[in-house]
Design a protein around this motif. Structure first.
Motif, PDB file in Angstrom:
ATOM      1  N   MET A 201       0.294  -1.500  -0.169  1.00  0.00           N
ATOM      2  CA  MET A 201       0.553   0.145  -0.102  1.00  0.00           C
ATOM      3  C   MET A 201       0.796   1.020   0.086  1.00  0.00           C
ATOM      4  SD  MET A 201      -3.295   0.708  -0.305  1.00  0.00           S
ATOM      5  CE  MET A 201      -3.984   2.760  -0.203  1.00  0.00           C
ATOM      6  N   VAL A 202       1.815   1.016   0.220  1.00  0.00           N
ATOM      7  CA  VAL A 202       3.090   2.823   0.914  1.00  0.00           C
ATOM      8  C   VAL A 202       3.413   2.477  -0.934  1.00  0.00           C
ATOM      9  CG1 VAL A 202       5.594   3.088   1.432  1.00  0.00           C
ATOM     10  CG2 VAL A 202       3.899   2.199   2.542  1.00  0.00           C
ATOM     11  N   GLU A 203       3.279   1.729  -1.706  1.00  0.00           N
ATOM     12  CA  GLU A 203       4.069   1.406  -2.952  1.00  0.00           C
ATOM     13  C   GLU A 203       3.066   1.871  -3.373  1.00  0.00           C
ATOM     14  OE1 GLU A 203       6.412  -1.019  -6.365  1.00  0.00           O
ATOM     15  OE2 GLU A 203       6.029  -1.991  -4.340  1.00  0.00           O
ATOM     16  N   LEU A 204       1.643   1.087  -3.432  1.00  0.00           N
ATOM     17  CA  LEU A 204       1.247   1.695  -4.510  1.00  0.00           C
ATOM     18  C   LEU A 204       0.740   3.474  -4.335  1.00  0.00           C
ATOM     19  CD1 LEU A 204      -1.106   1.183  -6.229  1.00  0.00           C
ATOM     20  CD2 LEU A 204      -2.869   0.855  -3.912  1.00  0.00           C
ATOM     21  N   SER A 205       0.569   3.655  -3.319  1.00  0.00           N
ATOM     22  CA  SER A 205      -0.158   5.620  -2.443  1.00  0.00           C
ATOM     23  C   SER A 205       1.074   6.580  -3.224  1.00  0.00           C
ATOM     24  CB  SER A 205      -0.315   5.353  -1.326  1.00  0.00           C
ATOM     25  OG  SER A 205       0.644   5.338   0.111  1.00  0.00           O
TER      26      SER A 205
END
Length: 288
Positions: A201-205
């Motif tokens: 989620m960190v990478e996605l956002s």
């Protein structure tokens, strides 16, 4: 005992238990301090737990701690008075008839003792109890009683916080393990805030976990979809019939928008319902 001695006991106890990060360590230290200062023969804590919590803690032995359900509280009159009624209960036990059967099982059925039950209160509700046991006919003066009440309530709330933190941490790790092989982002939302986010989620956002945790979840959603997503979130928590899969436009840290598809469901988190969302970047799908 002098007032200063009581004050020193309280300060030393708070300092000792506040630096301990596991419930068994907190309760061991508290039991030792209460035994040495008050002469208590034993100290046990009860924490109210729902079915999910009982299942989670069933294989974890924690000295001086017992999880208790609402049904069990109802079956033990003394515990009902302490937790639900938030009463201080003092019972001089000379024979079996002085306590209910459930209470005798709880304290070991030892005769010729004085049992002191103190409520643990959080936000106005009883969440547990501290049960101290003294040999013989032990009177407790008002100053000692106030000190014990304060100490037990502080320690009980600290133990509750640690238990919930461990529960939440393990739930988050469990869900992350389930989705990490998919490369999907995952968040758990409660009280309109993101309580857990995995590395995907960190990478996605583009946001760090700290940044994701710092704002209401809807601030990461494009204004065009914000109202719809808030409504779906609220209705899902109420138990309404809401689709399990749908997409929305999200806002990355670089202020670009990304189309995200998600699968949503209700999970227990820290003793209350939360929404878990498994998310993937579907922007390229729209371009095909």
């Amino acid at each position: 005992m002098k007032g200063q001695t009581r004050y020193e006991f309280l300060i030393r106890t708070i300092q000792a238990i506040s630096s301990i990060l596991d419930p068994s360590g907190i309760l061991e230290k508290l039991a030792d301090n209460v035994k040495s200062f008050f002469g208590a023969d034993g100290l046990e804590f009860l924490v109210v737990a729902d079915e999910d919590d009982m299942s989670f803690w069933s294989d974890k032995e924690i000295p001086h701690l017992k999880m208790i359900t609402e049904d069990e509280i109802g079956a033990i009159p003394e515990i009902g008075r302490i937790i639900r009624g938030q009463e201080v209960v003092i019972v001089r036990v000379e024979g079996a008839d002085d306590l209910s059967e459930g209470m005798r099982e709880l304290i070991g059925g030892i005769p010729n003792v004085t049992v002191l039950g103190l409520p643990v209160i959080r936000d106005g509700s009883g969440i547990g109890a501290g049960i101290a046991r003294f040999k013989g006919d032990r009177g407790v003066d008002q100053d000692d009683l106030l000190l014990l009440q304060t100490t037990v309530n502080l320690a009980g709330n600290l133990v509750f916080n640690v238990l919930m933190h461990q529960r939440v941490k393990e739930i988050g790790e469990r869900y992350e393990t389930l989705v990490e092989h998919l490369g999907a982002g995952m968040i758990i939302i409660q009280d309109n805030k993101i309580k857990f986010a995995n590395n995907a989620m960190v990478e996605l956002s583009g946001y760090s976990k700290e940044e994701l945790y710092s704002k209401p979840f809807y601030e990461f959603i494009s204004p065009r979809d914000r109202r719809r997503m808030l409504e779906s979130y609220s209705r899902r928590l109420k138990g309404d019939d809401v689709p399990e899969t749908y997409g929305f436009w999200g806002i990355r840290k670089d202020e670009g928008e990304v189309y995200v598809e998600g699968i949503y469901s209700i999970v227990p988190y820290g003793g209350r319902d939360a929404v878990v969302a498994v998310l993937r970047d579907a922007t390229r799908d729209l371009e095909l």
